[in-house]
Design a protein around this motif. Sequence first.
Motif, mmCIF file in Angstrom:
data_model
loop_
_atom_site.group_PDB
_atom_site.id
_atom_site.type_symbol
_atom_site.label_atom_id
_atom_site.label_comp_id
_atom_site.label_asym_id
_atom_site.label_seq_id
_atom_site.Cartn_x
_atom_site.Cartn_y
_atom_site.Cartn_z
ATOM 1 N N TRP A 1 67.939 -20.832 -8.015
ATOM 2 C CA TRP A 1 66.991 -21.586 -7.193
ATOM 3 C C TRP A 1 66.345 -20.670 -6.161
ATOM 4 O O TRP A 1 66.997 -19.796 -5.594
ATOM 5 N N PHE A 2 65.076 -20.922 -5.915
ATOM 6 C CA PHE A 2 64.372 -20.235 -4.835
ATOM 7 C C PHE A 2 64.077 -21.274 -3.761
ATOM 8 O O PHE A 2 63.443 -22.289 -4.030
ATOM 9 N N ILE A 3 64.547 -21.022 -2.542
ATOM 10 C CA ILE A 3 64.444 -22.003 -1.467
ATOM 11 C C ILE A 3 63.523 -21.486 -0.371
ATOM 12 O O ILE A 3 63.689 -20.363 0.120
ATOM 13 N N ILE A 4 62.546 -22.306 -0.024
ATOM 14 C CA ILE A 4 61.618 -21.976 1.057
ATOM 15 C C ILE A 4 61.954 -22.852 2.252
ATOM 16 O O ILE A 4 61.935 -24.085 2.158
ATOM 17 N N GLN B 1 78.302 -26.777 -3.156
ATOM 18 C CA GLN B 1 77.925 -27.480 -4.378
ATOM 19 C C GLN B 1 77.551 -26.501 -5.514
ATOM 20 O O GLN B 1 76.943 -26.889 -6.509
ATOM 21 N N ASN B 2 77.913 -25.237 -5.314
ATOM 22 C CA ASN B 2 77.810 -24.200 -6.359
ATOM 23 C C ASN B 2 76.378 -23.901 -6.793
ATOM 24 O O ASN B 2 76.122 -23.620 -7.975
ATOM 25 N N PHE B 3 75.456 -23.936 -5.853
ATOM 26 C CA PHE B 3 74.085 -23.518 -6.145
ATOM 27 C C PHE B 3 74.015 -21.990 -6.124
ATOM 28 O O PHE B 3 74.571 -21.339 -5.236
ATOM 29 N N ASP B 4 73.320 -21.432 -7.108
ATOM 30 C CA ASP B 4 72.989 -20.008 -7.109
ATOM 31 C C ASP B 4 71.564 -19.917 -6.582
ATOM 32 O O ASP B 4 70.627 -20.426 -7.214
ATOM 33 N N PHE C 1 61.087 -17.096 -11.136
ATOM 34 C CA PHE C 1 61.743 -18.331 -10.697
ATOM 35 C C PHE C 1 60.972 -19.550 -11.201
ATOM 36 O O PHE C 1 59.735 -19.555 -11.250
ATOM 37 N N THR C 2 61.727 -20.601 -11.567
ATOM 38 C CA THR C 2 61.101 -21.866 -11.981
ATOM 39 C C THR C 2 61.684 -23.072 -11.246
ATOM 40 O O THR C 2 61.165 -24.178 -11.360
ATOM 41 N N LEU D 1 60.494 -28.898 -8.686
ATOM 42 C CA LEU D 1 60.419 -28.807 -7.235
ATOM 43 C C LEU D 1 61.164 -29.959 -6.577
ATOM 44 O O LEU D 1 60.867 -31.125 -6.814
ATOM 45 N N GLY D 2 62.174 -29.613 -5.768
ATOM 46 C CA GLY D 2 62.923 -30.603 -5.005
ATOM 47 C C GLY D 2 62.707 -30.400 -3.518
ATOM 48 O O GLY D 2 62.155 -29.378 -3.100
ATOM 49 N N ILE D 3 63.149 -31.350 -2.718
ATOM 50 C CA ILE D 3 62.948 -31.251 -1.275
ATOM 51 C C ILE D 3 64.173 -31.733 -0.503
ATOM 52 O O ILE D 3 64.799 -32.733 -0.863
#
Length: 308
Positions: free
Chosen positions: A5-8, A32-35, A59-60, A91-93
């Motif tokens: 995941w790419f987080i902004i 929660q084991n996010f990479d 990244f997607t 895309l999540g928020i």
Amino acid sequence: MQNKWFIIVNPASGNGAAKKKWLKIYNELTNQNFDFKFLFTEYEKHSIKLIQNAIKQGFTKFICVGGDGTLHHIVNGILSLNPINITKIKLGIIAIGTGNDWIKTYHIPKNYKKAIQLIKNEYIIQQDIGKLLITTTNKTVYFNNLAGIGFDGYVVNNVNKYKKLGRLAYLVGALVSLTNFKKPKLEIKFNNKLLKGKFLLLLIGLCNYSGGGMQLTKNVNPADGLFDISYIQKISLFTILTNILGLFNGTITNHKLVSTEKTTCLYIKVLSNEKTYIQADGELIGFGNFKVELLPKALNFIVSTKSS
């Protein structure tokens, strides 16, 4: 990069709440084991550059930590790049903003732990997107929630001074703005109709909520390939004040002075000499003549299963 995941993170969102909460959010993502990789925005619209660079890196899967404005800029970054793998982008928020309007349509919780769990489930909706071209400046802007011209643009231009009030900022800004707003003269074309005259506002909606929880469009479906538009011409200050509750529960759209329609494109010409502000997703984007077209199912958003 397929599963990373790419987080902004916009540290300024929610009057600085995003910066204060980031360590807790970081720890919860780890638990929660996010990479993931993350970057902070450093200036206005920086998120556009950040997401475009991330897409070019492969990244997607993306998470926006911020408010409606940050999400708006990320959406613009994706669609203005027009990547060939756009159908793979998700895309999540994690919503930390002033109004947090877009998440309300999809029942996305403001609690960051619940929002992270929801993102982990990766339930997708392909949502329609609006494409707005300001013809006087040849500027293209995409919107994922709602755009408008007239009074709502005027309010957005003034609302920053009230943002410390949170979701009430838009209501306070609107009430203050009512006393000195002058209705612009517009020419509006859609569905073989031509409307000309003074308008309080014209709203072009995809989702249900705007202005800190107001419901100003009717029978909304963000994936039906249609804009839900509302426009008001003649209405008094007294009528607006006596229908405050209707602004938030949606019954204002049933008022005889409010017109609602569905369409896929509009052309708006400003016939007044004064600046007539245009807003998109609560962001001031310009003024002048513009046209709007709908891009059906243009982007994948991670939402709650409750919204299905």
